[in-house]
Design an enzyme around this catalytic site. Sequence first.
Site, PDB file in Angstrom:
ATOM      1  N   ARG A 171       0.822  -1.206   0.000  1.00 24.78           N
ATOM      2  CA  ARG A 171       0.000   0.000   0.000  1.00 24.78           C
ATOM      3  C   ARG A 171       0.852   1.249   0.000  1.00 24.78           C
ATOM      4  O   ARG A 171       1.845   1.322   0.697  1.00 24.78           O
ATOM      5  CB  ARG A 171      -0.854  -0.002   1.268  1.00 24.78           C
ATOM      6  CG  ARG A 171      -2.299  -0.032   0.941  1.00 24.78           C
ATOM      7  CD  ARG A 171      -3.261   0.127   2.074  1.00 24.78           C
ATOM      8  NE  ARG A 171      -2.889  -0.176   3.405  1.00 24.78           N
ATOM      9  CZ  ARG A 171      -3.484   0.388   4.457  1.00 24.78           C
ATOM     10  NH1 ARG A 171      -4.418   1.292   4.275  1.00 24.78           N
ATOM     11  NH2 ARG A 171      -3.141   0.045   5.672  1.00 24.78           N
ATOM     12  N   ASN A 186      -3.279  -7.350  -7.008  1.00 25.21           N
ATOM     13  CA  ASN A 186      -2.744  -8.406  -6.158  1.00 25.21           C
ATOM     14  C   ASN A 186      -3.474  -9.735  -6.355  1.00 25.21           C
ATOM     15  O   ASN A 186      -2.878 -10.802  -6.197  1.00 25.21           O
ATOM     16  CB  ASN A 186      -2.761  -7.964  -4.699  1.00 25.21           C
ATOM     17  CG  ASN A 186      -1.595  -7.027  -4.398  1.00 25.21           C
ATOM     18  OD1 ASN A 186      -0.744  -6.816  -5.253  1.00 25.21           O
ATOM     19  ND2 ASN A 186      -1.554  -6.477  -3.202  1.00 25.21           N
ATOM     20  N   HIS A 206      -9.376  -7.640   8.129  1.00 22.17           N
ATOM     21  CA  HIS A 206      -8.145  -6.864   8.294  1.00 22.17           C
ATOM     22  C   HIS A 206      -8.306  -5.540   7.566  1.00 22.17           C
ATOM     23  O   HIS A 206      -7.699  -5.290   6.541  1.00 22.17           O
ATOM     24  CB  HIS A 206      -6.972  -7.667   7.733  1.00 22.17           C
ATOM     25  CG  HIS A 206      -5.640  -7.003   7.955  1.00 22.17           C
ATOM     26  ND1 HIS A 206      -5.243  -6.524   9.170  1.00 22.17           N
ATOM     27  CD2 HIS A 206      -4.618  -6.746   7.099  1.00 22.17           C
ATOM     28  CE1 HIS A 206      -4.024  -6.006   9.064  1.00 22.17           C
ATOM     29  NE2 HIS A 206      -3.632  -6.124   7.808  1.00 22.17           N
TER      30      HIS A 206
HETATM   31  N1  APR Z   1       5.914 -13.495  -8.162  1.00 23.66           N
HETATM   32  C1  APR Z   1       6.826 -13.377  -7.174  1.00 23.66           C
HETATM   33  N2  APR Z   1       7.061 -12.221  -6.531  1.00 23.66           N
HETATM   34  C2  APR Z   1       6.350 -11.153  -6.905  1.00 23.66           C
HETATM   35  C3  APR Z   1       5.373 -11.203  -7.915  1.00 23.66           C
HETATM   36  C4  APR Z   1       5.174 -12.448  -8.565  1.00 23.66           C
HETATM   37  N3  APR Z   1       4.272 -12.586  -9.536  1.00 23.66           N
HETATM   38  N4  APR Z   1       4.826  -9.973  -8.046  1.00 23.66           N
HETATM   39  C5  APR Z   1       5.436  -9.185  -7.154  1.00 23.66           C
HETATM   40  N5  APR Z   1       6.351  -9.890  -6.462  1.00 23.66           N
HETATM   41  C6  APR Z   1       7.256  -9.432  -5.426  1.00 23.66           C
HETATM   42  C7  APR Z   1       7.872  -8.082  -5.717  1.00 23.66           C
HETATM   43  O1  APR Z   1       8.913  -8.187  -6.673  1.00 23.66           O
HETATM   44  C8  APR Z   1       8.352  -7.661  -4.352  1.00 23.66           C
HETATM   45  O2  APR Z   1       9.714  -8.004  -4.135  1.00 23.66           O
HETATM   46  O3  APR Z   1       6.580  -9.247  -4.200  1.00 23.66           O
HETATM   47  C9  APR Z   1       7.456  -8.442  -3.409  1.00 23.66           C
HETATM   48  C10 APR Z   1       6.615  -7.586  -2.488  1.00 23.66           C
HETATM   49  O4  APR Z   1       7.493  -6.937  -1.651  1.00 23.66           O
HETATM   50  P1  APR Z   1       7.349  -5.391  -1.258  1.00 23.66           P
HETATM   51  O5  APR Z   1       7.050  -4.604  -2.481  1.00 23.66           O
HETATM   52  O6  APR Z   1       8.532  -5.033  -0.453  1.00 23.66           O
HETATM   53  O7  APR Z   1       6.014  -5.378  -0.370  1.00 23.66           O
HETATM   54  P2  APR Z   1       5.844  -5.849   1.135  1.00 23.66           P
HETATM   55  O8  APR Z   1       6.006  -4.678   2.043  1.00 23.66           O
HETATM   56  O9  APR Z   1       6.643  -7.062   1.385  1.00 23.66           O
HETATM   57  O10 APR Z   1       4.293  -6.206   1.150  1.00 23.66           O
HETATM   58  C11 APR Z   1       3.807  -7.315   0.398  1.00 23.66           C
HETATM   59  O11 APR Z   1       2.129  -7.815   2.017  1.00 23.66           O
HETATM   60  O12 APR Z   1       1.483  -6.645   3.909  1.00 23.66           O
HETATM   61  C12 APR Z   1       1.187  -6.921   2.581  1.00 23.66           C
HETATM   62  O13 APR Z   1       0.096  -4.906   1.804  1.00 23.66           O
HETATM   63  C13 APR Z   1       1.256  -5.671   1.722  1.00 23.66           C
HETATM   64  O14 APR Z   1       0.240  -6.689  -0.173  1.00 23.66           O
HETATM   65  C14 APR Z   1       1.462  -6.280   0.374  1.00 23.66           C
HETATM   66  C15 APR Z   1       2.321  -7.507   0.660  1.00 23.66           C
END
Ligand code: APR
Length: 312
Positions: free
Chosen positions: A82, A95, A175
């Site tokens: 977010r 997502n 949530h």
């Molecule tokens: N396959 C694998 N990894 C992916 C894919 C995919 N198709 N799409 C995105 N990602 C990876 C991104 O490359 C990134 O490294 O998911 C990771 C998400 O990490 P962040 O951007 O750092 O986000 P984060 O803070 O970890 O949150 C992830 O959890 O709490 C929830 O709201 C938050 O939906 C979010 C999720």
Amino acid sequence: MANKISIIGAGMTGSTTAHWLAEREIADIVLVDIVDGMPQGKALDMTEAMPVIGKDVSILGTSDYADTKDSDIVVITAGLPRKPGMSREDLLVKNANIVASVAKETYKYSPDAVYIILTNPLDTMTYMTMKTTGLPPNRVIGQAGILDSARMRAFIAMETGVSVQNINCYVLGGHGDSMVPLRRHSNIAGVPLEKYIEADKLDAIVQRTRKGGGEIVGLLKTGSAFYAPSAAIAQMAEAILKDRHLIVPCAAYLQGEYGVDGIFFGVPVMLGKNGIEKIIEYDLNDEEMAALKKSADAVHASVETLKTLVEI
Ligand code: APR
């Protein structure tokens, strides 16, 4: 090591989950991400920390789902976090497509794993995972309630100066901003919260808990909370691997419990080797049930929106 945990999405929450898990030395870890080199780099860096902390844990970074084969637990954090001004629902469609694809890929290699979902909007993404994989409801769990309850516990510790270990709080429901912090079931070493904290301060703590995720987003500006959410995942994973029968609030698929049917919703569950061993039903009064119903309506609406936008 005998146990294996794969974490899909090696971003802030995914890699911090790996960190907490490695500290616990309970399983070998596989970190998966689509960003070239990133999961490999983080895994190698963490591997190089193991001699310092004295833990024998194998940590592999990869973009190849074959490396996740035979995981005991799969954690899905893949998705977009977010940003300020963005609600969890804004993330819904983007997502949903990511979660559906990674759930399918991991399920191919680990059909017997317990799946823990973190990607937001949490209750809906957990639903998406169950529907796209066909996993039984006890093996799909959303992480939310431990985090929301921990936020309330932290705020109460800050207000009273009492150890966090003495503070028990239970936040149920979806949530989102309609989550339901249960004051009556929360206590400080068995003593009702009202004996320690004045009513207006307690009201403020309940409100701050509801907005806890947004408060962090507002401060970080470029992402959302990751330390507390990932600590919660590590606690869930350990309870499952050790078959602890730990009772904590998590998002579980409800089929009539609490008067809620057909959605994932935050309720107290017992975690063990089969994932959710049991859903615990509290005696709630009319006011608490009404708050839960309002929260369930919000999750139902999110699931219905999702159904109109993507194929489930
Ligand atoms: N396959 C694998 N990894 C992916 C894919 C995919 N198709 N799409 C995105 N990602 C990876 C991104 O490359 C990134 O490294 O998911 C990771 C998400 O990490 P962040 O951007 O750092 O986000 P984060 O803070 O970890 O949150 C992830 O959890 O709490 C929830 O709201 C938050 O939906 C979010 C999720």
